[in-house]
Design an enzyme around this catalytic site. Structure first.
Site, mmCIF file in Angstrom:
data_model
loop_
_atom_site.group_PDB
_atom_site.id
_atom_site.type_symbol
_atom_site.label_atom_id
_atom_site.label_comp_id
_atom_site.label_asym_id
_atom_site.label_seq_id
_atom_site.Cartn_x
_atom_site.Cartn_y
_atom_site.Cartn_z
ATOM 1 N N GLY A 8 -7.855 7.156 -2.030
ATOM 2 C CA GLY A 8 -6.701 6.536 -1.385
ATOM 3 C C GLY A 8 -5.445 7.387 -1.450
ATOM 4 N N THR A 10 -4.194 9.320 0.681
ATOM 5 C CA THR A 10 -3.446 9.397 1.942
ATOM 6 C C THR A 10 -2.563 8.179 2.173
ATOM 7 O OG1 THR A 10 -5.285 8.419 3.181
ATOM 8 C CG2 THR A 10 -5.215 10.830 3.022
ATOM 9 N N GLY A 11 -2.673 7.178 1.310
ATOM 10 C CA GLY A 11 -1.853 5.983 1.450
ATOM 11 C C GLY A 11 -0.523 6.108 0.726
ATOM 12 N N ASP A 13 0.668 4.577 -2.084
ATOM 13 C CA ASP A 13 0.584 4.756 -3.529
ATOM 14 C C ASP A 13 -0.030 6.094 -3.901
ATOM 15 O OD1 ASP A 13 1.493 2.186 -3.379
ATOM 16 O OD2 ASP A 13 -0.107 1.298 -4.584
ATOM 17 N N LEU A 82 -7.647 3.869 -5.867
ATOM 18 C CA LEU A 82 -6.649 3.131 -5.091
ATOM 19 C C LEU A 82 -7.152 2.712 -3.719
ATOM 20 C CD1 LEU A 82 -3.515 5.411 -5.772
ATOM 21 C CD2 LEU A 82 -4.578 3.704 -7.279
ATOM 22 N N SER A 86 -6.701 -2.783 2.518
ATOM 23 C CA SER A 86 -5.673 -3.537 1.807
ATOM 24 C C SER A 86 -4.768 -4.378 2.689
ATOM 25 C CB SER A 86 -4.798 -2.569 0.991
ATOM 26 O OG SER A 86 -4.201 -1.611 1.841
ATOM 27 N N SER A 127 -4.683 -6.585 -7.620
ATOM 28 C CA SER A 127 -3.626 -7.085 -6.737
ATOM 29 C C SER A 127 -3.184 -8.485 -7.124
ATOM 30 C CB SER A 127 -4.131 -7.096 -5.291
ATOM 31 O OG SER A 127 -3.252 -7.800 -4.446
ATOM 32 N N GLU A 129 -2.689 -10.657 -5.084
ATOM 33 C CA GLU A 129 -3.394 -11.554 -4.166
ATOM 34 C C GLU A 129 -4.560 -12.258 -4.857
ATOM 35 O OE1 GLU A 129 -2.972 -12.376 -0.878
ATOM 36 O OE2 GLU A 129 -1.079 -11.290 -0.720
ATOM 37 N N TYR A 151 -9.692 -10.268 1.059
ATOM 38 C CA TYR A 151 -9.105 -9.163 0.299
ATOM 39 C C TYR A 151 -8.916 -9.570 -1.164
ATOM 40 C CZ TYR A 151 -5.546 -5.993 -1.524
ATOM 41 O OH TYR A 151 -4.848 -5.110 -2.310
ATOM 42 N N LYS A 155 -10.801 -8.071 -4.548
ATOM 43 C CA LYS A 155 -10.081 -7.507 -5.687
ATOM 44 C C LYS A 155 -10.462 -8.210 -6.988
ATOM 45 C CE LYS A 155 -7.704 -4.115 -4.014
ATOM 46 N NZ LYS A 155 -7.890 -2.731 -4.506
ATOM 47 N N ARG A 186 5.351 3.058 3.454
ATOM 48 C CA ARG A 186 4.555 1.863 3.716
ATOM 49 C C ARG A 186 4.018 1.914 5.147
ATOM 50 N NH1 ARG A 186 1.307 -1.450 1.278
ATOM 51 N NH2 ARG A 186 2.466 -3.111 0.279
#
Length: 326
Positions: A8, A10-11, A13, A82, A86, A127, A129, A151, A155, A186
Site C-alpha cells: 500500500g 502508493t496510498g 499512508d 497497509l 479501503s 480501522s 470502522e 470493509y 478489517k 487523500r
C-alpha cells in the site's frame, strides 16, 4: 541497516510512512502492482518524489506465491501491511471483492512472514470502522466490534488473524486501530477530499454545487503524517500489542464543510446539497477514539488540529487548479 517492506505504499499512508522510514535510515522495499510500473505518473504519483530511494517489487496481494517470493527475497525486519480496498462506500457495491481481497491479502502476508522471516515485526492497518454500531463512546481497545460494512468486517477478520498469528506462532504482530486521518494526499473518492476539492473548484467557477450524504455523521479526524509515526512506534515496542490511534475529538461532516468553504471565503450552506443517494445502507453516526493507551505506552499523541488539516488540503487543491490552468 534495517529493512522495511510496505504494502500500500502508493496510498496516502504508505507514502508518508516511506518518507518517515527513509528519514530514519531504513532500506525501504514495497510491493506494487505491475500496472503501476506501466503508468507510474498516475499510479506512483504520491511516491514519485522518492524515486531512486525505494526498492519496488512487482507483486499481488491476491497471490500467495507472489508475496512469499518477495518476503523470502527481502527478509524484512519490519512489515507494514497497509494495502486494502479501503473505500467504505465501494465495499457496499462489491462486498465479495472487498472481503476476499482484504482478508486473503492479510492472511497471505502473515503466512509469508511466518515462513520466511519469523523474526520480522508485522503491522496490520486495522480501522475504527470495526466498531461500527458503537457500544460506547469513546471507543478503546476493549470496546466490542460491531462492523456495519464489508470493509469493517474484513478489517475485523484481519485484526483477529493478526492476533492469532501473534498468540499461536509468536510473531511480533501488532494492529493499529486508526481513526479517520486525512492529508493533501487523500484520494479524491473520499468525502473529505471531495469537500476540499469542490470548495476549490467552486471558488474558481469550475463547479456549482457539492452533493453529500449525512452531514451530521461525526468523525474523529487526525493527520496521516502523525498517524504513520504511531505505526512505526508500535513495531519498536518489546512486546506486540493493539492500539487505538485517534485525537479523541469529533466533528460532524458539516463542520468539515464549513471550514473548507470558509477558507476560500464561501458559505458552505449555499453550495452543499444533501443527496440521499450518498447515505450508507447502514450508517455509523459517531466514531470517537480513546488513545490513552497509545499515549502511555508509545508516547504518541496528535498535534495537528482539524482546521490546520482542512486548510492544508484546500491549499493543495487550489494549487492543483492553478497548475492545470497554466
Amino acid at each position: 541497516m534495517r529493512k522495511a517492506l510496505i504494502t500500500g505504499i502508493t496510498g496516502q499512508d504508505g507514502s508518508y510512512l516511506a518518507e518517515l522510514l527513509l528519514d530514519k535510515g531504513y532500506e525501504v522495499h514495497a510491493i506494487v502492482r505491475r500496472a503501476a510500473f506501466e503508468d507510474p505518473e498516475h499510479r506512483l504519483g504520491r511516491i514519485n518524489h522518492l524515486a531512486g530511494r525505494l526498492h519496488l517489487h512487482s507483486g499481488s496481494l491476491e497471490s500467495y506465491p507472489s508475496l512469499f517470493k518477495i518476503v523470502q527475497q527481502v527478509v524484512p525486519d519490519e512489515f507494514y501491511h497497509l494495502a486494502a480496498q479501503s473505500f467504505v462506500s465501494y465495499s457496499f457495491e462489491d462486498e465479495f471483492s472487498t472481503l476476499q481481497g482484504n482478508l486473503n491479502g492479510t492472511h497471505y502476508a502473515l503466512s509469508a512472514v511466518k515462513e520466511c522471516a519469523p523474526a520480522c515485526r508485522f503491522y496490520f492497518a486495522a480501522s475504527s470502522e470495526m466498531f461500527g454500531k458503537v457500544r460506547e463512546v469513546p471507543q478503546r481497545e476493549t470496546t466490542p466490534f460491531h462492523p456495519r460494512s464489508a470493509y469493517g468486517i474484513s478489517k475485523c477478520a484481519g485484526f483477529d488473524l493478526t492476533r492469532n498469528y501473534r498468540e499461536a506462532y509468536g510473531l511480533h504482530a501488532s494492529s493499529g486501530i486508526l481513526y479517520n486521518h486525512e492529508s493533501p494526499r487523500r484520494g479524491f473518492e473520499f468525502v473529505t477530499r471531495k469537500i476540499t476539492s469542490h470548495a476549490a473548484k467552486i471558488k474558481h467557477g469550475l463547479a456549482t454545487e457539492l452533493r453529500l450524504g449525512n452531514l451530521d455523521a461525526k468523525r474523529d479526524w487526525g493527520h496521516a503524517k502523525e498517524y504513520v509515526r504511531a505505526m512505526w512506534l508500535m513495531l519498536q515496542q518489546p512486546t506486540p500489542d493493539d492500539f487505538v490511534i485517534a485525537t479523541g475529538k469529533t466533528h460532524p461532516v458539516r463542520e468539515f464543510c464549513r471550514l473548507a468553504f470558509a477558507h476560500v471565503g464561501l458559505d458552505y450552506e449555499r453550495y452543499v446539497v444533501v443527496d440521499p443517494r450518498f447515505y450508507r445502507p447502514s450508517e455509523i453516526d459517531v466514531l470517537q477514539g480513546d488513545a490513552t493507551k497509545a499515549r502511555e505506552v508509545l508516547g504518541w499523541q496528535p498535534g495537528i488540529g482539524l482546521e490546520a488539516i482542512v486548510r492544508e488540503m484546500v491549499e493543495e487543491d487550489l494549487r492543483r487548479i492553478h497548475s492545470s490552468s497554466r
